[in-house]
Design a protein around this motif. Structure first.
Motif, mmCIF file in Angstrom:
data_model
loop_
_atom_site.group_PDB
_atom_site.id
_atom_site.type_symbol
_atom_site.label_atom_id
_atom_site.label_comp_id
_atom_site.label_asym_id
_atom_site.label_seq_id
_atom_site.Cartn_x
_atom_site.Cartn_y
_atom_site.Cartn_z
ATOM 1 N N VAL A 135 70.505 24.525 39.764
ATOM 2 C CA VAL A 135 70.869 23.783 40.967
ATOM 3 C C VAL A 135 72.213 24.301 41.480
ATOM 4 O O VAL A 135 73.137 24.542 40.695
ATOM 5 C CB VAL A 135 70.962 22.266 40.687
ATOM 6 C CG1 VAL A 135 71.375 21.503 41.943
ATOM 7 C CG2 VAL A 135 69.617 21.754 40.173
ATOM 8 N N THR A 136 72.294 24.466 42.794
ATOM 9 C CA THR A 136 73.553 24.871 43.412
ATOM 10 C C THR A 136 73.986 23.803 44.407
ATOM 11 O O THR A 136 73.156 23.081 44.966
ATOM 12 C CB THR A 136 73.408 26.225 44.140
ATOM 13 O OG1 THR A 136 72.455 26.092 45.202
ATOM 14 C CG2 THR A 136 72.966 27.317 43.191
ATOM 15 N N LEU A 137 75.306 23.704 44.612
ATOM 16 C CA LEU A 137 75.874 22.798 45.609
ATOM 17 C C LEU A 137 76.790 23.616 46.493
ATOM 18 O O LEU A 137 77.788 24.190 46.010
ATOM 19 C CB LEU A 137 76.647 21.665 44.919
ATOM 20 C CG LEU A 137 77.326 20.653 45.839
ATOM 21 C CD1 LEU A 137 76.314 19.991 46.775
ATOM 22 C CD2 LEU A 137 78.071 19.596 45.024
ATOM 23 N N ASP A 138 76.423 23.697 47.768
ATOM 24 C CA ASP A 138 77.143 24.541 48.730
ATOM 25 C C ASP A 138 77.248 25.975 48.234
ATOM 26 O O ASP A 138 78.282 26.644 48.369
ATOM 27 C CB ASP A 138 78.536 23.966 49.003
ATOM 28 C CG ASP A 138 78.464 22.625 49.713
ATOM 29 O OD1 ASP A 138 77.496 22.399 50.464
ATOM 30 O OD2 ASP A 138 79.373 21.793 49.496
ATOM 31 N N GLY A 139 76.165 26.457 47.614
ATOM 32 C CA GLY A 139 76.081 27.839 47.173
ATOM 33 C C GLY A 139 76.681 28.123 45.817
ATOM 34 O O GLY A 139 76.573 29.251 45.321
ATOM 35 N N LYS A 140 77.294 27.126 45.154
ATOM 36 C CA LYS A 140 77.925 27.331 43.854
ATOM 37 C C LYS A 140 77.102 26.636 42.768
ATOM 38 O O LYS A 140 76.688 25.484 42.947
ATOM 39 C CB LYS A 140 79.351 26.781 43.850
ATOM 40 C CG LYS A 140 80.246 27.457 44.886
ATOM 41 C CD LYS A 140 81.631 26.825 44.886
ATOM 42 C CE LYS A 140 82.526 27.479 45.939
ATOM 43 N NZ LYS A 140 83.880 26.856 45.966
ATOM 44 N N PRO A 141 76.835 27.325 41.654
ATOM 45 C CA PRO A 141 76.061 26.703 40.565
ATOM 46 C C PRO A 141 76.780 25.474 40.019
ATOM 47 O O PRO A 141 78.011 25.437 39.907
ATOM 48 C CB PRO A 141 75.972 27.809 39.510
ATOM 49 C CG PRO A 141 76.270 29.077 40.245
ATOM 50 C CD PRO A 141 77.224 28.710 41.344
ATOM 51 N N ILE A 142 75.998 24.470 39.698
ATOM 52 C CA ILE A 142 76.543 23.272 39.050
ATOM 53 C C ILE A 142 75.727 22.999 37.789
ATOM 54 O O ILE A 142 74.560 23.403 37.681
ATOM 55 C CB ILE A 142 76.501 22.044 39.987
ATOM 56 C CG1 ILE A 142 75.059 21.732 40.417
ATOM 57 C CG2 ILE A 142 77.378 22.272 41.200
ATOM 58 C CD1 ILE A 142 74.932 20.446 41.216
ATOM 59 N N ALA A 143 76.353 22.341 36.835
ATOM 60 C CA ALA A 143 75.688 22.036 35.559
ATOM 61 C C ALA A 143 74.951 20.705 35.708
ATOM 62 O O ALA A 143 75.470 19.644 35.317
ATOM 63 C CB ALA A 143 76.711 21.994 34.426
ATOM 64 N N ALA A 144 73.759 20.759 36.254
ATOM 65 C CA ALA A 144 72.960 19.543 36.419
ATOM 66 C C ALA A 144 72.363 19.132 35.076
ATOM 67 O O ALA A 144 71.920 19.971 34.299
ATOM 68 C CB ALA A 144 71.854 19.780 37.441
#
Length: 425
Positions: free
Chosen positions: A355-364
């Protein structure tokens, strides 16, 4: 004394009252049945892998074609019966029939029209017979399709039993070939009987074989004896005309069923929208109702990850990823299936559905849940959005790497296969 004008014509079909009763009652059910079938297949297809959903689609097409034929038949029959009743009533008012001399017609037109119409009693009989034939033909065609639907449904149940209970996975591609091969003996016996039957010796082994084949196939549903109404129609109207009519109606009904299914899944596929921007070209700028729980249609919207709303009010965006057996199942098994159960969700979030947020990977962090409005399994992640600036943001949910294949843009570069969910704070 009995006034003949108050009586039904002498040759009136004796079943007209029952026909009207059946058509009047059944037409409302038949008009609702296609919608029920649409909802059934749209609800069930996301639960199945491709080979099962394809079989279900075949059953759906046959069943919906039968429903459309019955609905159309009953509507047309009611109109024809209404026309017949109107003619009977008008003749009782004007028992002398049409007064051609009072019409503003020339002598030639008057002669042509009067001969074409004939006696009003004959016109009423023709209208009566036409209504009954439409009723019978519709029931015959729907019965044939329902028989095919029953056979296909039986195969699905049998194949499911073999796979789920015995561990066998039958290849659905050979079903059509098996059905074709199974009809070869009947077609051969039918052709031999037509060409040589009159010259075959009674009691000879060849005669007994042909008769045995025809008897066996007649017992399992082939032949005219199993459909007396069709036999009557074919014998009096001609087999070529009957076969052509049946084929035309079946083709139209099947095409209509397939098109309505396509439109149900692609509602923007019809209409004059050629100049409207294509969401496939700008996936990150697409506001798809399927991605928002408060806007999506649980039945007709495509299966896609979604958040609670396009405008996130609270501190967390609840990301729900419905489980798709064709995509997520093979990807999970291939990438994370060998890991312990307590590590598979982390592997899935990292390698299968990043998952990315505004193009940056996040640790979902995924938890096991479900899609509350469809009761289908889903994985749920709570995305912390408290520190986000006000305005527009995009969640990106990567699709499993093998489905669909990456799409190349005009410059030859491949776009990452992902679902993009714009939202606002």
């Amino acid at each position: 004394m009995t006034d003949d004008t108050s009586q039904l014509p002498r040759h009136t079909t004796p079943t007209w009252e029952v026909e009207l009763l059946i058509s009047g009652v059944a037409v409302f059910a038949m008009l609702q049945l296609p919608e029920l079938l649409d909802r059934t297949i749209l609800e069930w297809q996301p639960r199945l892998v491709e080979r099962w959903s394809d079989l279900l689609w075949v059953v759906y097409i046959y069943a919906k074609s039968a429903a459309l034929i019955l609905a159309g038949t009953f509507v047309i029959h009611l109109l024809l019966r209404a026309r017949w009743i109107a003619l009977v009533g008008m003749l009782s008012i004007y028992p002398k029939g049409v007064d051609w001399d009072s019409l503003r017609l020339g002598p030639l037109a008057r002669d042509v029209e009067s001969k074409r119409l004939g006696r009003m009693e004959d016109a009423i009989d023709r209208a009566d017979n036409r209504a009954t034939m439409v009723f019978a033909l519709g029931v015959v065609m729907a019965s044939i399709l329902m028989a095919v639907t029953l056979v296909a449904g039986t195969y699905i149940v049998l194949a499911w039993f073999l796979e789920s209970r015995m561990g066998l996975a039958p290849d659905t591609r050979w079903v059509g070939w098996v059905l074709i091969v199974a009809t070869v003996p009947y077609l051969a016996a039918y052709a031999i009987d037509r060409r040589f039957g009159a010259r075959m010796t009674p009691g000879a082994i060849g005669t007994r074989i042909v008769r045995g084949v025809l008897w066996f196939y007649s017992r399992i549903g082939f032949g005219m004896a199993n459909n007396p109404a069709l036999a009557l129609l074919s014998s009096h109207r001609g087999q070529k005309w009957t076969v052509f009519l049946l084929s035309a109606v079946f083709t139209v009904a099947s095409f209509t069923a397939a098109m309505t299914y396509y439109i149900a899944q692609q509602p923007d596929a019809y209409g004059s929208y050629d100049s409207f921007p294509d969401s496939d070209d700008l996936p990150s700028r697409s506001i798809d109702p399927a991605n928002y729980d408060d806007r999506r249609d649980p039945v007709r919207s495509r299966v896609a990850p979604y958040v609670q709303s396009a405008v996130i009010i609270g501190p967390f965006a609840q990301l729900v990823i419905p489980w798709t057996p064709d995509r997520d199942g093979p990807a999970m098994d291939a990438r994370c299936g060998m890991l312990p159960a307590n590590e598979q969700l982390g592997c899935y979030a990292e390698h299968v559905r990043p998952v990315t947020l505004d193009g940056k990977p996040i640790a979902a962090v995924f938890d096991i849940g479900d899609d509350a409005r469809t009761n289908r399994p889903a994985l749920v992640a709570m995305i912390d959005v408290r520190e986000l600036a006000r305005g527009r943001h995009i969640l990106g949910v990567t699709l499993p790497p093998q489905v669909p294949a990456p799409r190349k843009d005009d410059d030859g570069e491949e776009d990452p296969p992902a679902d993009y969910i714009p939202f606002w704070r």
